[in-house]
Design a protein around this motif. Structure first.
Motif, PDB file in Angstrom:
ATOM      1  N   ASN A  82      31.946  46.527  79.911  1.00 39.07           N
ATOM      2  CA  ASN A  82      32.584  47.300  78.842  1.00 39.07           C
ATOM      3  C   ASN A  82      33.738  46.562  78.185  1.00 39.07           C
ATOM      4  OD1 ASN A  82      34.262  47.404  81.117  1.00 39.07           O
ATOM      5  ND2 ASN A  82      35.156  49.360  80.486  1.00 39.07           N
ATOM      6  N   GLN A  83      33.890  45.274  78.469  1.00 39.61           N
ATOM      7  CA  GLN A  83      34.981  44.477  77.933  1.00 39.61           C
ATOM      8  C   GLN A  83      34.472  43.548  76.836  1.00 39.61           C
ATOM      9  OE1 GLN A  83      37.310  46.336  79.400  1.00 39.61           O
ATOM     10  NE2 GLN A  83      38.562  44.592  79.945  1.00 39.61           N
ATOM     11  N   VAL A  84      35.210  43.512  75.721  1.00 33.82           N
ATOM     12  CA  VAL A  84      34.887  42.585  74.631  1.00 33.82           C
ATOM     13  C   VAL A  84      36.120  41.724  74.393  1.00 33.82           C
ATOM     14  CG1 VAL A  84      33.982  42.345  72.298  1.00 33.82           C
ATOM     15  CG2 VAL A  84      33.455  44.408  73.619  1.00 33.82           C
ATOM     16  N   LEU A  85      35.977  40.439  74.615  1.00 30.47           N
ATOM     17  CA  LEU A  85      37.078  39.482  74.494  1.00 30.47           C
ATOM     18  C   LEU A  85      36.898  38.727  73.183  1.00 30.47           C
ATOM     19  CD1 LEU A  85      39.548  38.283  76.029  1.00 30.47           C
ATOM     20  CD2 LEU A  85      37.976  36.604  77.013  1.00 30.47           C
ATOM     21  N   VAL A  86      37.890  38.811  72.294  1.00 31.32           N
ATOM     22  CA  VAL A  86      37.691  38.414  70.899  1.00 31.32           C
ATOM     23  C   VAL A  86      38.783  37.459  70.423  1.00 31.32           C
ATOM     24  CG1 VAL A  86      37.332  39.282  68.548  1.00 31.32           C
ATOM     25  CG2 VAL A  86      36.692  40.707  70.507  1.00 31.32           C
ATOM     26  N   ARG A  87      38.377  36.572  69.518  1.00 32.28           N
ATOM     27  CA  ARG A  87      39.316  35.655  68.867  1.00 32.28           C
ATOM     28  C   ARG A  87      38.872  35.448  67.424  1.00 32.28           C
ATOM     29  NH1 ARG A  87      39.563  30.763  72.404  1.00 32.28           N
ATOM     30  NH2 ARG A  87      41.146  31.890  73.600  1.00 32.28           N
ATOM     31  N   ALA A  88      39.824  35.288  66.523  1.00 35.00           N
ATOM     32  CA  ALA A  88      39.510  34.956  65.132  1.00 35.00           C
ATOM     33  C   ALA A  88      39.401  33.437  64.987  1.00 35.00           C
ATOM     34  CB  ALA A  88      40.582  35.524  64.210  1.00 35.00           C
ATOM     35  N   LYS A  89      39.290  32.978  63.749  1.00 28.31           N
ATOM     36  CA  LYS A  89      39.097  31.532  63.522  1.00 28.31           C
ATOM     37  C   LYS A  89      40.290  30.717  63.994  1.00 28.31           C
ATOM     38  CE  LYS A  89      35.063  31.785  61.415  1.00 28.31           C
ATOM     39  NZ  LYS A  89      33.836  31.194  61.990  1.00 28.31           N
ATOM     40  N   THR A  90      41.487  31.259  63.796  1.00 28.28           N
ATOM     41  CA  THR A  90      42.698  30.553  64.204  1.00 28.28           C
ATOM     42  C   THR A  90      43.536  31.472  65.088  1.00 28.28           C
ATOM     43  OG1 THR A  90      44.081  31.302  62.358  1.00 28.28           O
ATOM     44  CG2 THR A  90      42.686  29.348  61.988  1.00 28.28           C
ATOM     45  N   ASP A  91      44.441  30.886  65.843  1.00 27.60           N
ATOM     46  CA  ASP A  91      45.331  31.685  66.689  1.00 27.60           C
ATOM     47  C   ASP A  91      46.195  32.611  65.846  1.00 27.60           C
ATOM     48  OD1 ASP A  91      44.250  30.332  68.794  1.00 27.60           O
ATOM     49  OD2 ASP A  91      46.014  29.091  69.206  1.00 27.60           O
ATOM     50  N   ALA A  92      46.644  32.115  64.704  1.00 25.50           N
ATOM     51  CA  ALA A  92      47.493  32.931  63.831  1.00 25.50           C
ATOM     52  C   ALA A  92      46.726  34.155  63.332  1.00 25.50           C
ATOM     53  CB  ALA A  92      47.996  32.100  62.655  1.00 25.50           C
ATOM     54  N   GLN A  93      45.465  33.968  62.965  1.00 32.16           N
ATOM     55  CA  GLN A  93      44.651  35.098  62.520  1.00 32.16           C
ATOM     56  C   GLN A  93      44.412  36.086  63.658  1.00 32.16           C
ATOM     57  OE1 GLN A  93      41.190  33.088  60.995  1.00 32.16           O
ATOM     58  NE2 GLN A  93      41.849  33.301  58.870  1.00 32.16           N
ATOM     59  N   THR A  94      44.193  35.573  64.847  1.00 26.23           N
ATOM     60  CA  THR A  94      43.970  36.443  66.006  1.00 26.23           C
ATOM     61  C   THR A  94      45.154  37.373  66.211  1.00 26.23           C
ATOM     62  OG1 THR A  94      42.577  34.777  67.096  1.00 26.23           O
ATOM     63  CG2 THR A  94      43.542  36.495  68.491  1.00 26.23           C
ATOM     64  N   VAL A  95      46.338  36.794  66.215  1.00 26.38           N
ATOM     65  CA  VAL A  95      47.553  37.585  66.423  1.00 26.38           C
ATOM     66  C   VAL A  95      47.771  38.542  65.257  1.00 26.38           C
ATOM     67  CG1 VAL A  95      50.055  37.469  66.686  1.00 26.38           C
ATOM     68  CG2 VAL A  95      48.597  35.821  67.890  1.00 26.38           C
ATOM     69  N   ALA A  96      47.556  38.052  64.045  1.00 25.71           N
ATOM     70  CA  ALA A  96      47.805  38.875  62.860  1.00 25.71           C
ATOM     71  C   ALA A  96      46.867  40.077  62.805  1.00 25.71           C
ATOM     72  CB  ALA A  96      47.652  38.029  61.597  1.00 25.71           C
ATOM     73  N   VAL A  97      45.608  39.878  63.132  1.00 20.57           N
ATOM     74  CA  VAL A  97      44.648  40.988  63.115  1.00 20.57           C
ATOM     75  C   VAL A  97      45.003  42.009  64.186  1.00 20.57           C
ATOM     76  CG1 VAL A  97      42.249  41.616  63.587  1.00 20.57           C
ATOM     77  CG2 VAL A  97      42.753  39.689  62.078  1.00 20.57           C
ATOM     78  N   ARG A  98      45.339  41.535  65.374  1.00 22.23           N
ATOM     79  CA  ARG A  98      45.710  42.473  66.445  1.00 22.23           C
ATOM     80  C   ARG A  98      46.930  43.284  66.050  1.00 22.23           C
ATOM     81  NH1 ARG A  98      49.634  42.098  69.881  1.00 22.23           N
ATOM     82  NH2 ARG A  98      49.849  39.835  69.713  1.00 22.23           N
ATOM     83  N   GLU A  99      47.956  42.618  65.537  1.00 21.77           N
ATOM     84  CA  GLU A  99      49.181  43.320  65.169  1.00 21.77           C
ATOM     85  C   GLU A  99      48.932  44.316  64.038  1.00 21.77           C
ATOM     86  OE1 GLU A  99      51.965  40.233  64.338  1.00 21.77           O
ATOM     87  OE2 GLU A  99      52.525  39.958  66.447  1.00 21.77           O
ATOM     88  N   ALA A 100      48.100  43.941  63.080  1.00 18.70           N
ATOM     89  CA  ALA A 100      47.804  44.845  61.969  1.00 18.70           C
ATOM     90  C   ALA A 100      47.019  46.056  62.450  1.00 18.70           C
ATOM     91  CB  ALA A 100      47.027  44.096  60.885  1.00 18.70           C
ATOM     92  N   ALA A 101      46.094  45.827  63.372  1.00 18.57           N
ATOM     93  CA  ALA A 101      45.318  46.945  63.913  1.00 18.57           C
ATOM     94  C   ALA A 101      46.215  47.910  64.676  1.00 18.57           C
ATOM     95  CB  ALA A 101      44.207  46.411  64.817  1.00 18.57           C
ATOM     96  N   GLN A 102      47.123  47.371  65.475  1.00 24.06           N
ATOM     97  CA  GLN A 102      48.040  48.220  66.229  1.00 24.06           C
ATOM     98  C   GLN A 102      48.958  49.001  65.299  1.00 24.06           C
ATOM     99  OE1 GLN A 102      49.873  45.250  68.711  1.00 24.06           O
ATOM    100  NE2 GLN A 102      48.405  45.506  70.383  1.00 24.06           N
ATOM    101  N   ALA A 103      49.406  48.364  64.224  1.00 25.33           N
ATOM    102  CA  ALA A 103      50.327  49.015  63.298  1.00 25.33           C
ATOM    103  C   ALA A 103      49.641  50.051  62.417  1.00 25.33           C
ATOM    104  CB  ALA A 103      51.002  47.960  62.409  1.00 25.33           C
ATOM    105  N   SER A 104      48.330  49.951  62.291  1.00 28.48           N
ATOM    106  CA  SER A 104      47.605  50.849  61.390  1.00 28.48           C
ATOM    107  C   SER A 104      47.610  52.296  61.858  1.00 28.48           C
ATOM    108  CB  SER A 104      46.151  50.377  61.254  1.00 28.48           C
ATOM    109  OG  SER A 104      45.415  50.657  62.448  1.00 28.48           O
TER     110      SER A 104
END
Length: 450
Positions: A382-404
């Motif tokens: 039940n675990q999905v481990l995910v990364r975007a193209k760059t580390d900066a995008q990974t962090v930015a997407v996570r933070e934006a999702a949490q803030a949404s």
């Protein structure tokens, strides 16, 4: 306001909170967090009316909660509370039982004994094993490791209860390189220095590699895991446990959430796990019970009850009394919500829920790959481990999702780089919710120049 009116007020406020599930933000906004300042006051010289206490708790506290009981919450393998388990918890509060022994509470002792039997049945573990209902996987791991230490020393003729550790035969501990922090914490609390704990190398999926297994012997406590916290992977029990048992080692399984795969169509992942000596698992994760409910399971019931015995001249109990199987002397009947969850789900309900979450994890992985994300694990559970193209995008997407406020999941680090981890474990989560999650993350990634 009298006691019954106060209880009715609390129920009404709880009903209103539950009615807001799926409608409020998953994580509180800045305004809600600011309201928590209302609790920052000096200890009152004179008490407030109970109704005022409850009003403050609800009006200022409820908006500041994380909606982990929401179908859009995917953090930390936290399940929502099943209605039957929540209702049992509510009635337990009215009972106000000290569930140490039968004499303290015949009802609690009887129901928890049945809950223990059902847990062993659902997980297909040795039916004569002891089951202690403790506060958490951390506390339950501590119980199991304490029982292991005492039993191994007893086999060497050492009286641990009277002579302690000073001068005792040395013990070794072998854990996975990917062992969960709660296992390490339990070992530290018990006095096993981390510099002396041996880490077994793992493969690319985070599983102990049998070809690189450190030497084991009859003074070794060997800890394996069912459900690595990032990948959801399982150590190869069928290859590891017989080798460990042949040397006389004690094998403990950290199965905080993964052990419930044994009650599902994913059972093959747990092949050989029943050969271990002890196991821990949580109720609040995949069984969707309230917090403060976990299980320590020990094949040798006598070893567990001897290590945890707390009989006193004024209160003795049977060897399987919960005070003799857990850390707590005075305790609440944590096994009752577990009994309620199992009775409301049944064997087929547990299987359906676990299977559905595993399928939803695969659905999320497929959707995120199509959206341009990299899925780093095989999604065996039940675990999905995910990364975007760059580390900066990974962090930015996570933070934006949490803030949404539309969802919440946590970040992690995998092989030295940022990633995020989506855990599907809520009974409330349906396919429509996981599709909404995929659409949200796809949009956030596109907005950040994928």
């Amino acid at each position: 306001m009298d006691e019954l009116a106060l209880a009715a007020d609390a129920d009404q406020r709880a009903h209103a909170y539950l009615a807001g599930i799926g409608k409020r933000r998953v994580f509180p906004d800045a305004a809600a967090l600011a309201q928590l300042a209302a609790f920052d006051e000096a200890l009152p010289q004179h008490g407030h009316a109970p109704a005022d206490v409850l009003r403050l708790l609800d009006e200022r506290g409820s908006p500041g909660t994380v909606a982990s009981n929401d179908p859009r919450y995917y953090g930390f393998v936290i399940g929502a509370v099943l209605p039957a388990a929540a209702a049992a918890e509510r009635l337990m509060g009215a009972w106000d039982q000290c569930a140490s022994t039968f004499d303290n509470s015949p009802a609690a002792a009887t129901i928890e004994k049945i809950a223990a039997r059902w847990v062993l049945d659902a997980l297909d573990l040795p039916r004569d094993a002891a089951v202690g209902f403790g506060t958490s996987a951390t506390a339950c791991t501590l119980v199991c490791i304490a029982a292991a230490r005492r039993a191994l020393l007893e086999r060497k003729g050492w009286d641990f209860d009277n002579d302690g550790l000073d001068g005792a035969p040395p013990l070794r501990v072998v854990i996975s390189e990917m062992a969960h922090i709660t296992v390490k914490k339990a070992l530290r609390v018990l006095g096993f220095g981390m510099k002396r704990v041996i880490a077994a190398p793992v493969d690319e999926h985070g599983r102990i590699d049998p070809a690189q297994l450190p030497p084991l012997d009859d003074m070794t406590i060997f800890c394996v895991q069912a459900g690595e916290v990032n990948t959801g992977e399982f150590d190869p029990f069928a290859a590891l446990i017989p080798r460990a048992k042949a040397t006389g080692a004690w094998v403990h399984v950290d199965g905080a959430f993964g052990l419930w795969a044994r009650a599902s169509s994913k059972r093959a992942l747990t092949d050989g796990i029943d050969g271990a000596d002890s196991w821990t698992t949580d109720g609040h994760k995949w069984l969707n019970t309230p917090y403060d409910g976990a299980m320590a399971i020990c094949r040798d019931a006598r070893a567990m009850s001897a290590a945890m015995n707390s009989d006193a001249v004024y209160l003795s109990g049977a060897h399987d009394a919960q005070k003799n199987l857990t850390l707590e002397f005075s305790r609440r009947p944590r096994g009752i919500p577990i009994w309620a969850a199992l009775r409301s789900l049944g064997r087929s309900g547990v299987r359906e829920m676990v299977d559905r979450h595993c399928a939803q994890a695969e659905r999320i992985a497929d959707g995120l790959r199509a959206a341009g994300f990299e899925v780093l694990n095989r999604v065996v559970l039940n675990q999905v481990l995910v990364r975007a193209k760059t580390d900066a995008q990974t962090v930015a997407v996570r933070e934006a999702a949490q803030a949404s406020g539309e969802t919440w999941f946590g970040g992690t680090v995998w092989q030295g780089r940022p990633a995020f981890r989506i855990s599907v474990s809520s009974w409330r989560t349906q396919d429509e919710h996981v599709d909404q999650l995929v659409a949200l993350l796809a949009r956030l990634l596109a907005d950040r120049g994928a």
